[in-house]
Design a protein around this motif. Structure first.
Motif, PDB file in Angstrom:
ATOM      1  N   PRO A  52     -43.500  -8.040   5.873  1.00 46.66           N
ATOM      2  CA  PRO A  52     -42.170  -8.197   6.550  1.00 46.66           C
ATOM      3  C   PRO A  52     -41.973  -9.512   7.277  1.00 46.66           C
ATOM      4  O   PRO A  52     -43.188  -9.825   7.869  1.00 46.66           O
ATOM      5  N   GLY A  53     -40.965  -9.638   8.068  1.00 45.95           N
ATOM      6  CA  GLY A  53     -40.905 -10.460   9.097  1.00 45.95           C
ATOM      7  C   GLY A  53     -39.874 -11.810   8.776  1.00 45.95           C
ATOM      8  O   GLY A  53     -39.634 -12.268   7.577  1.00 45.95           O
TER       9      GLY A  53
ATOM     10  N   LEU B 226     -40.943 -12.544  -0.109  1.00 47.78           N
ATOM     11  CA  LEU B 226     -42.166 -12.247   0.623  1.00 47.78           C
ATOM     12  C   LEU B 226     -42.995 -11.600  -0.144  1.00 47.78           C
ATOM     13  O   LEU B 226     -42.793 -10.588  -1.023  1.00 47.78           O
ATOM     14  N   PRO B 227     -44.536 -11.846  -0.373  1.00 51.41           N
ATOM     15  CA  PRO B 227     -45.384 -11.248  -1.115  1.00 51.41           C
ATOM     16  C   PRO B 227     -45.629  -9.574  -0.716  1.00 51.41           C
ATOM     17  O   PRO B 227     -45.624  -9.248   0.470  1.00 51.41           O
ATOM     18  N   TYR B 228     -45.884  -9.025  -1.942  1.00 55.14           N
ATOM     19  CA  TYR B 228     -46.131  -7.614  -1.752  1.00 55.14           C
ATOM     20  C   TYR B 228     -47.189  -7.354  -2.928  1.00 55.14           C
ATOM     21  O   TYR B 228     -47.192  -8.059  -3.880  1.00 55.14           O
ATOM     22  N   GLU B 229     -47.586  -5.928  -2.807  1.00 56.91           N
ATOM     23  CA  GLU B 229     -48.479  -5.492  -3.855  1.00 56.91           C
ATOM     24  C   GLU B 229     -48.339  -4.001  -4.086  1.00 56.91           C
ATOM     25  O   GLU B 229     -48.336  -3.139  -2.940  1.00 56.91           O
TER      26      GLU B 229
ATOM     27  N   VAL C 160     -48.543 -15.145  10.708  1.00 52.90           N
ATOM     28  CA  VAL C 160     -47.883 -16.282  10.297  1.00 52.90           C
ATOM     29  C   VAL C 160     -47.192 -17.002  11.226  1.00 52.90           C
ATOM     30  O   VAL C 160     -47.087 -16.357  12.521  1.00 52.90           O
ATOM     31  N   ASP C 161     -46.772 -18.084  11.144  1.00 53.55           N
ATOM     32  CA  ASP C 161     -46.474 -19.016  12.243  1.00 53.55           C
ATOM     33  C   ASP C 161     -44.934 -18.859  12.365  1.00 53.55           C
ATOM     34  O   ASP C 161     -44.049 -19.274  11.653  1.00 53.55           O
TER      35      ASP C 161
ATOM     36  N   VAL D 174     -39.535  -8.973  13.697  1.00 53.17           N
ATOM     37  CA  VAL D 174     -40.549  -9.480  14.695  1.00 53.17           C
ATOM     38  C   VAL D 174     -41.163  -8.146  15.340  1.00 53.17           C
ATOM     39  O   VAL D 174     -40.709  -7.218  15.974  1.00 53.17           O
ATOM     40  N   PRO D 175     -42.451  -8.436  15.595  1.00 51.22           N
ATOM     41  CA  PRO D 175     -43.547  -9.360  15.167  1.00 51.22           C
ATOM     42  C   PRO D 175     -43.515  -9.245  13.570  1.00 51.22           C
ATOM     43  O   PRO D 175     -43.694  -7.932  13.270  1.00 51.22           O
TER      44      PRO D 175
END
Length: 944
Positions: A555-556, A589-592, A418-419, A536-537
């Motif tokens: 995460p992040g 943030l996405p999770y599954e 991710v940026d 981070v990271p």
């Protein structure tokens, strides 16, 4: 004992060990001869000096500060399992044991992270230290320690530091490692005590190598000197969501209404030149980065770049930054480029045991010793006073386990990509910079760089509201071009714009808290809570537990940007609308969790389809070649009710199939090369199954063809800042308004380190070529005649030329007899000590380094032994470790490290895992008390 490490464990060398022709067996003999003859410092060294630093692994030692006895049990590979009765004792012993095996490595790491390499290695490292001081990792680490981390985490860090310092007490450098003895000839450096902040600083170094798309920002801006927006877009195609599936397919996120309000933006999915999470920049920057130059074509080796002179200044500026980044030593990766990893988890419905299997193999720059250190941390009885029973891969210099399993769960990591970085152009005015129409003063600090054997140097670090001014660290960065074209509303450039960096890791965070929390997590809820602190990271985290659940979470700290800015190229720092507007909340943030398909694959592909998610995570994903291959392998195993075993997971990690070969070979076989020698090489591809085994002649020839296709179609048309050093071409000047005569062309030589040059041949280039295969007359397929090599004006002509060039390249490298060709002879791994092994005296390099190993695999294959097609065939990044965790029976889990547990050059455990790693083998991974005791060969008791 000779460094034939397999002999120390009574094992026979594998076939790769026999064929690689290493000189390791001769090293001690050479050392002894040098000692006798007084050659290369031999008069100083002795065998006792070499062995003095070997750790005590048996008997009893007193460790002041322990509250009770601690046992350190090591197996035949020197891998330690520590048993204690309190958390503090556990982490204190961890610090002691890691220092026994790896203190020199730890010391170098902390000097790098704090910008103090010159203290160890002299004036050659001053430029690196200036850059690192400007970033200020250690300052941020201290802020984390003082203001962010929990009291418990601080307690553990202090205990770890006490353990390290107990090891150091009373020791001189030569008592610690051979490298210190060598350093003693050039300076009087003495190792200093360890601090908790030293451990945290290493997280910043790790984050730097995993920082995302900063190099892509630079490259896209540099490309504008020779290529136009459409051509740049060709080189950064959209992510193929329909073909290479994203990680999250059945997952979710929550509290989006709150997320929108907190972020202050409606997201930027598919707008203003960005394509959501998988979008691509066309090379324009709303005028901010000098887009006045467009290319009217790419003919010949340099292309014609009419109007491109408008970006010359930015080229100088960002090219200078690239050269600084080239010189900066990598922490865990290849200076932020090419970082990849595989991880996947298969639920119990698809496994033989009925419980999940989890695999992970991070792809990092090869180093000696390996960046990873295997270890178990066990409380004799898990309770409120001793909470850990965890085993896995650690970093020497940091307490806890980074990747592995405890008694309840297992987890793995891959870089999310991710940026989290943005470069900003800054208008410098006197002692300040322009922002929102006003001049703001710099924040400044003075830093003193101490230099071994020389005078100290003072520097002044300047920061804008976007971050440290990197352009102060290189003369060329100061020279913003006088002709650089920016938006008409941009401020006068004066003497040039500066370059500042905004990066999430330059703010204090809580990642160290997350490490300890994950190590003791008992279920998905615990794990998600722990992961939310892993700021981070940003990493893709996969999960499995012994209750038969699997999951994924991202995460992040991930920034939100205004709709007009997708973070893909340098932005105008003077314009407030390019400031970050907040961060995506963790709950958004996405999770599954327990997907219906029964497995989850992460291999640096897109996290989620932009049509299913409102936020932009990056414009620069990996393109999914590895992830889709892993998915296909899993699906082929489970179809018709098939079940997957631990060994099936291992074999998937070793898959050598080449996707780009599968795409190109059918076309290559249709071409008539005319020349009988080229036709002979072409026949190697007939019936080839696209598998890149080390002994494959077909793989050798195909990869040479692929390298030459890339060079002819793209590499020779890129600006010098992206091409490899040593590659010189006659090109048309960038300020030409029409085709130049041969006499008017200028000679330009590449400027980038070969391991980081373009086109690197990774799966972005797979996608570039895939899209152009249906455009056989594209201008990209044109290349001029060189000597007797024919010109090409279309795809098939260029392929023929690449086949010719590849044939003669391999004839020069491997001989004319194609029966003697093999991919492994080209694709070799050398393991080098990361300091004296790369820049020390030849004798020292000979003593510290190992190799070569001839390897299979390749770029963007699951067995990702990466190579850079612009720079050559040598291995530049590898699966730095491999593991498979069996949640049905943890003692049936398997693991392997790239090198060995020890950082001591003549230890039996220096590279005793490498042969097995090269052959694709895994070692038993004991976890239970009984299994560990059975595997123990050495036992050390640490007493208070």
């Amino acid at each position: 004992m000779p460094p034939n490490t397999t002999a120390s464990t009574g094992q026979q060398p594998g076939k790769s060990g026999r064929r690689k022709g290493r000189k390791a067996r001769l090293i001690v003999l050479v050392l002894v001869l040098a000692l006798i003859g007084g050659v290369a410092y031999g008069s100083y060294w002795s065998i006792s000096t070499v062995r003095a630093s070997f750790p005590q692994t048996k008997g009893t030692l007193t460790l002041k500060g322990l509250s009770g006895p601690v046992e350190v049990k090591r197996d035949n590979y020197g891998i330690p399992q520590i048993y204690a009765s309190s958390d503090a004792d556990l982490f204190m012993a961890q610090g002691y044991v890691q220092a026994q095996d790896r203190f020199y490595e730890m010391d170098v790491r902390r000097h790098m992270a704090s910008g103090r390499l010159s203290e160890m290695f002299g004036k050659s490292q001053v430029d690196n230290d200036e850059f690192l001081r400007t970033l200020g990792w250690d300052r941020v680490a201290k802020q984390e320690y003082d203001t962010k981390l929990s009291a418990t985490t601080k307690k553990y860090l202090q205990a770890y530091a006490e353990g390290v310092n107990s090891y150091l007490q009373g020791k001189d450098g030569e008592d610690i490692s051979l490298e210190y003895a060598a350093l003693g000839f050039t300076n009087e450096y003495k190792p200093q005590t360890w601090t908790p902040v030293d451990s945290i600083s290493w997280l910043k170094a790790m984050a730097w190598d995993l920082r995302g798309n900063m190099q892509d920002e630079i490259d896209r801006a540099l490309l504008t000197s020779r290529l136009g927006p459409k051509q740049i877009a060709d080189l950064y195609p959209q992510y193929p969501y329909s073909r290479n599936k994203a990680i999250v397919q059945e997952g979710q996120y929550s509290e989006l209404a709150g997320a929108f309000q907190q972020g202050g933006t409606s997201g930027s999915s598919g707008t203003s030149g960005t394509n959501g999470t998988g979008g691509t920049s066309t090379g324009t920057a709303s005028g901010a980065s000098g887009t006045g130059g467009t290319a009217s074509g790419t003919s010949g080796t340099g292309g014609t770049a009419s109007g491109a002179s408008g970006t010359a200044g930015l080229d100088n500026q960002l090219g200078g930054l690239t050269r600084v980044l080239d010189d900066l030593p990598p922490a865990v990766g290849v200076n932020g480029d090419g970082i990849g990893s595989n991880s996947w988890v298969v639920g119990g419905t698809h496994t033989i045991s009925g419980k999940p299997l989890l695999a992970n193999d991070p792809h990092l720059s090869p180093s000696l010793p390996s960046v990873w250190y295997q270890m178990g941390l066990h409380c004799r009885s898990v309770s409120s006073t001793c909470q850990y029973d965890v085993s896995g891969y650690t970093f020497a210099g940091m307490p806890g386990v980074i990747i592995g399993h405890n008694q309840d769960i297992a987890w793995g990591m891959t870089n999310s990509g991710v940026d989290v970085t943005d470069l900003y152009l800054e208008k410098i005015t006197g002692d300040g910079y322009l922002y929102d129409g006003k001049v703001k003063p710099f924040e400044t600090r003075e830093e003193t760089i101490k230099v071994a054997g020389g005078e100290s140097k003072k520097i002044v670090v300047r920061e804008t509201n976007n971050g440290p001014l990197l352009s102060d660290r290189d003369e060329e960065l100061v020279k913003v071009g006088r002709k650089a074209t920016v938006d008409t509303a941009a401020p006068d450039r004066g003497d040039g714009y500066g370059v500042a960096l905004r990066w999430t890791a330059l703010q204090p965070g809580t990642t160290m808290d997350a490490v300890f929390a994950m190590d003791k997590a008992k279920n998905w809820t615990d794990f998600r809570k722990a992961a939310s602190q892993f700021e981070v990271p940003s990493q893709n985290l996969i999960y499995a537990d012994n209750e038969n659940h699997i999951g994924y979470t991202l995460p992040g700290k991930i920034p939100l940007r205004e709709e007009s800015d997708n973070g893909s190229i340098p932005a105008p720092g003077w314009d407030p609308k390019y400031r970050w507007t907040g961060y995506i909340p963790q709950d958004a943030l996405p999770y599954e969790y327990d997907p219906e398909r029964g497995y989850i694959v992460t291999a640096n592909q897109a996290v989620i389809d932009p049509d299913k998610y409102p936020y932009t995570l990056t414009a620069d994903w990996g393109y999914g070649a590895r992830s889709q291959r892993i998915t296909d392998l899993i699906q082929s195993k489970i179809k018709d009710g098939g079940k997957i075993s631990t060994d099936d997971m291992r074999q998937m990690q070793l898959d050598n199939s080449s996707e780009i070969a599968r795409l190109l070979v059918p076309t290559l076989l249709k071409i008539d090369p005319e020349n009988k020698d080229v036709r002979e090489a072409q026949k190697l591809l007939e019936g080839w199954d696209y598998t890149q085994d080390a002994d494959s002649a077909a793989a050798a020839y195909f990869n040479a063809v692929w390298r030459n296709v890339l060079k002819l179609a793209f590499g020779n048309k890129l600006p010098k800042e992206l091409r490899p050093k040593g590659q010189c071409l006659w090109v048309e000047p960038v300020n030409t308004t029409g085709p130049a005569d041969e006499a008017e062309k200028v000679r330009e030589c590449g400027q980038r380190d070969p391991d980081r040059a373009q086109p690197d041949g990774g799966d972005r280039w797979f996608e570039v070529v895939r899209k152009l295969m249906d455009q056989p007359d594209s201008e990209w397929w044109s290349t001029p005649k060189v000597g007797t090599r024919p010109a090409a004006h279309n795809r098939d002509q260029l392929f023929k030329r690449a086949m010719i060039d590849a044939r003669w390249e391999l004839t020069a490298k491997l001989g004319k007899d194609i029966d003697s060709w093999s991919w492994g002879r080209l694709h070799r791994l050398f393991l080098k000590n990361q300091t004296l092994g790369t820049a020390g005296p030849e004798f020292i390099q000979y003593a510290l380094n190992r190799g070569p190993w001839e390897l299979g695999g390749g770029e963007a294959t699951v067995n990702a032994t990466g190579w850079n097609a612009a720079g050559g065939y040598g291995v530049v990044w590898v699966p730095s470790m491999r593991m498979v965790v069996n949640l049905g029976d943890l003692d049936k889990s398997k693991w392997i490290n790239l090198t060995g547990a020890s950082g001591h050059a003549y230890s039996a455990h220096y590279v005793d895992q490498t042969d097995k790693w090269a052959d694709g083998e895994l070692l038993p991974w004991a976890f239970s008390d009984q299994a560990v005791e059975k595997s123990t060969s050495d036992k050390l008791v640490l007493k208070p």
